[in-house]
Enzyme design. Structure first.
Site, PDB file in Angstrom:
ATOM      1  N   GLU A 123       5.008 -41.627   4.867  1.00  0.00           N
ATOM      2  CA  GLU A 123       4.876 -40.190   4.679  1.00  0.00           C
ATOM      3  C   GLU A 123       4.809 -39.882   3.187  1.00  0.00           C
ATOM      4  O   GLU A 123       4.959 -40.785   2.342  1.00  0.00           O
ATOM      5  CB  GLU A 123       6.037 -39.442   5.348  1.00  0.00           C
ATOM      6  CG  GLU A 123       6.015 -39.549   6.869  1.00  0.00           C
ATOM      7  CD  GLU A 123       7.144 -38.805   7.542  1.00  0.00           C
ATOM      8  OE1 GLU A 123       7.943 -38.173   6.834  1.00  0.00           O
ATOM      9  OE2 GLU A 123       7.245 -38.869   8.783  1.00  0.00           O
ATOM     10  N   HIS A 244       7.727 -26.360   3.773  1.00  0.00           N
ATOM     11  CA  HIS A 244       6.825 -27.348   4.349  1.00  0.00           C
ATOM     12  C   HIS A 244       5.401 -26.840   4.184  1.00  0.00           C
ATOM     13  O   HIS A 244       5.096 -25.699   4.526  1.00  0.00           O
ATOM     14  CB  HIS A 244       7.137 -27.589   5.835  1.00  0.00           C
ATOM     15  CG  HIS A 244       6.572 -28.877   6.340  1.00  0.00           C
ATOM     16  ND1 HIS A 244       5.224 -29.083   6.524  1.00  0.00           N
ATOM     17  CD2 HIS A 244       7.165 -30.046   6.675  1.00  0.00           C
ATOM     18  CE1 HIS A 244       5.014 -30.303   6.951  1.00  0.00           C
ATOM     19  NE2 HIS A 244       6.190 -30.916   7.050  1.00  0.00           N
ATOM     20  N   ARG A 293       6.032 -32.943  -1.141  1.00  0.00           N
ATOM     21  CA  ARG A 293       5.826 -31.680  -0.435  1.00  0.00           C
ATOM     22  C   ARG A 293       5.712 -30.477  -1.353  1.00  0.00           C
ATOM     23  O   ARG A 293       4.928 -29.556  -1.098  1.00  0.00           O
ATOM     24  CB  ARG A 293       6.967 -31.454   0.564  1.00  0.00           C
ATOM     25  CG  ARG A 293       6.899 -32.364   1.764  1.00  0.00           C
ATOM     26  CD  ARG A 293       8.083 -32.162   2.665  1.00  0.00           C
ATOM     27  NE  ARG A 293       7.960 -32.991   3.863  1.00  0.00           N
ATOM     28  CZ  ARG A 293       8.907 -33.114   4.769  1.00  0.00           C
ATOM     29  NH1 ARG A 293      10.052 -32.471   4.625  1.00  0.00           N
ATOM     30  NH2 ARG A 293       8.732 -33.868   5.826  1.00  0.00           N
ATOM     31  N   HIS A 352      11.509 -24.656   5.016  1.00  0.00           N
ATOM     32  CA  HIS A 352      11.716 -25.819   5.873  1.00  0.00           C
ATOM     33  C   HIS A 352      13.078 -26.478   5.680  1.00  0.00           C
ATOM     34  O   HIS A 352      13.743 -26.823   6.652  1.00  0.00           O
ATOM     35  CB  HIS A 352      10.613 -26.844   5.585  1.00  0.00           C
ATOM     36  CG  HIS A 352      10.685 -28.086   6.415  1.00  0.00           C
ATOM     37  ND1 HIS A 352      10.594 -28.064   7.789  1.00  0.00           N
ATOM     38  CD2 HIS A 352      10.832 -29.391   6.060  1.00  0.00           C
ATOM     39  CE1 HIS A 352      10.673 -29.306   8.260  1.00  0.00           C
ATOM     40  NE2 HIS A 352      10.835 -30.130   7.236  1.00  0.00           N
ATOM     41  N   ARG A 387      13.589 -32.807  -1.618  1.00  0.00           N
ATOM     42  CA  ARG A 387      13.900 -33.897  -0.691  1.00  0.00           C
ATOM     43  C   ARG A 387      12.676 -34.744  -0.394  1.00  0.00           C
ATOM     44  O   ARG A 387      11.603 -34.228  -0.086  1.00  0.00           O
ATOM     45  CB  ARG A 387      14.446 -33.322   0.618  1.00  0.00           C
ATOM     46  CG  ARG A 387      14.673 -34.368   1.708  1.00  0.00           C
ATOM     47  CD  ARG A 387      15.230 -33.743   2.958  1.00  0.00           C
ATOM     48  NE  ARG A 387      14.299 -32.836   3.601  1.00  0.00           N
ATOM     49  CZ  ARG A 387      13.380 -33.204   4.502  1.00  0.00           C
ATOM     50  NH1 ARG A 387      13.244 -34.477   4.810  1.00  0.00           N
ATOM     51  NH2 ARG A 387      12.618 -32.297   5.073  1.00  0.00           N
TER      52      ARG A 387
END
Length: 536
Positions: A123, A244, A293, A352, A387
């Site tokens: 990811e 997100h 992100r 998110h 994160r």
């Protein structure tokens, strides 16, 4: 401070009270039982309705050939943009593989290759394939199922559902010795009681409902962080709200929980395109759609602002086996009239994950004795300013085990609470919408002094709309209001752009701000802000 609430009418007792039934709360409860401690597990709705079951991505752990905790640590530190506590990250990545193995022992079943080995994918922000999945895009649901089964098989874990935690109870020397809570019974709205314990663990999940659009479920109103604030505990890094980048766009008037299009979709090769069908991430970051992100979310917002569009598009039409790999996402798209095998998917950022929260040490202890925090409720320092994908479930696993061990080693004697004579507050539940809209407009993905001051002014006006009628909706709204205040104050103080905090008026990252902003509220309701050097 405390919430305005009726006097508790009943009492429950246990060695440990765990508030929350996501991965952090359930694992903490199970780990406490390994030390012979009785547990009262309090959860706001049904025991399976937390954020964990919505997690589509997976769990990151260095389990694959050629991977290592050191490599995982490096990727985590890069994503955290200079604000991670290295010691905390090292705990996460070194204890992570064993924590995942323990989860598998408890019954969690992860996807496997034809060879029988666990399938590992990649990811955004990860330079190795290290993400475990279950059911393709239903990892959280499987983790929740396995942990719930283990909890329900233990008679020494008493589960109280439909219970909203209100405030911490303290003894005569200021240590937390329980909580007040409201249980919604059949036809009853006044079920306020108290739980007494030797230690309290907050694992209430996120605070996404502070914003108008979020991937978080309706129960994610940050109750644990708000409780900790009112109890005098320190909170940190709350300005770092991860948005997100790819959430299914349902229209300008949509509010509340929105369907998530997992980062794993981009991990499999999906493209982000503008209204003209042009990929734009390739010119922005070397990892293109797999950039961290915050980079992707900000890039999408910039495209939207430039073109005037209300969303961008995610193109998965070229991916083979999309329906089988992502059955939940496919079904969600179909239910909203979009066939991802034929159509572009409209996406836009939504709140998110909160990288900050109640400040804790490596054993989950807050600044108030007897009070612990774990998972998204906590600020352990592992996430820094942003994160890394799929580190959240891992954090819940690793630090819950450390919390249980610390409680077992330092378990105090039971004590009785004293009367909390501090100021009681309660806001009109009708202001919840106003809080959410103002926060999304002024304290969302892109921020500036002007936008934040406007939101701060809105909150000042909202504060005057008091209520004298305690109820779940008023308690949640008051929690959201206090969290909104905390976020805006920190976002105004941090005059730089770092990780998921983007200031349009301070677009550069500055070494002067390589420190975390710590906030605290005293019993008279006065806020104080200070700084803590990273790693301390």
């Amino acid at each position: 401070m405390k919430l305005l609430a009726p006097t508790p009418g009943w009492t429950a007792t246990a060695d440990v009270i765990v508030v929350g039934s996501g991965i952090a709360g359930l694992t903490t409860a199970l780990q406490c039982r390994t030390y012979g401690l009785s547990v009262l597990l309090v959860t706001k709705a049904r025991v399976d309705e937390g954020s964990t079951k919505w997690a589509q991505g997976g769990i990151a752990a260095a389990l694959g050939d050629g991977d290592s905790p050191e490599a995982h640590e490096k990727d985590t530190l890069v994503a955290g943009a200079g604000l991670c506590d290295v010691d905390a990250v090292r705990v996460l990545v070194t204890e992570g593989p064993e924590a995942v193995r323990k989860l598998i022992e408890r019954g969690a079943i992860f996807d496997k290759e034809d060879s029988g080995e666990i399938a590992l994918t990649r990811e955004g922000g990860h330079l190795r394939n290290r993400i475990l999945h279950a059911g393709g895009d239903a990892t959280g649901a499987e983790v929740s199922r396995a942990l719930l089964a283990a909890v329900q098989n233990d008679p020494e874990i008493e589960v109280v559902e439909h219970a909203l935690v209100l405030d911490a109870l303290k003894n005569d020397i200021g240590e937390v010795c329980g909580v007040t809570l409201h249980v919604i019974g059949a036809g009853s709205r006044d079920g306020v009681g108290r739980g007494l314990a030797r230690a309290v663990v907050l694992a209430t999940g996120g605070l996404g409902q502070v914003f108008a659009q979020t991937t978080n479920p309706s129960v994610s109103t940050g109750d644990g962080v708000a409780l900790a604030l009112r109890a005098g505990a320190k909170v940190a890094d709350v300005e770092f709200i991860q948005f997100h980048p790819t959430v299914l766009w349902l229209g300008d008037n949509s509010e509340g929980q929105q369907p998530l299009i997992s980062e794993a979709v981009r991990g499999e090769g999906a493209y982000l395109v503008d209204d003209k069908g042009v990929r734009f991430m390739q010119d922005i970051h070397p990892l293109a759609e797999l950039a961290p992100r915050d980079v992707v979310a900000i890039s999408i917002m910039r495209v939207m602002n430039t073109t005037g569009a209300h969303h961008v598009w995610l193109d998965v039409r070229h991916l083979e086996g999309f329906k089988e790999r992502f059955p939940t996402i496919y079904a969600s798209c179909i239910s909203h009239g979009i066939d991802p095998l034929k159509d572009l998917i409209p996406v836009a950022p939504a709140s998110h994950y909160a990288s900050g929260g109640v400040r804790v040490d490596l054993n989950g202890r807050t600044s108030v004795n007897g009070l612990y925090a774990c998972g998204e409720t906590a600020c352990s320092g592992v996430h820094g300013a942003n994160r890394l994908a799929s580190n959240s479930l891992l954090e819940g696993l690793v630090f819950s085990a450390r919390i249980a061990a610390d409680i077992a080693e330092k378990l105090p004697e039971k004590s009785e609470p004293v009367v909390n004579a501090s100021q009681a507050i309660l806001l009109d539940p009708q202001v919840r919408h106003d809080i959410q809209v103002s926060m999304s407009r002024g304290a969302g993905v892109l921020r500036s002094s002007d936008s934040l001051l406007k939101t701060s002014s809105d909150l000042t006006r909202i504060e005057d709309r008091k209520s004298t009628e305690p109820c779940v909706e008023a308690w949640e709204t008051t929690n959201l209001f206090q969290l909104a205040q905390t976020i805006v104050k920190a976002a105004l103080i941090r005059q730089e752009t770092r990780g998921s905090h983007w200031r349009e008026d301070f677009p550069q990252t500055s070494d002067l701000w390589k420190k975390r902003i710590v906030q605290q509220v005293d019993q008279a309701g006065y806020w104080t802000s200070g700084y803590q050097e990273v790693g301390k």
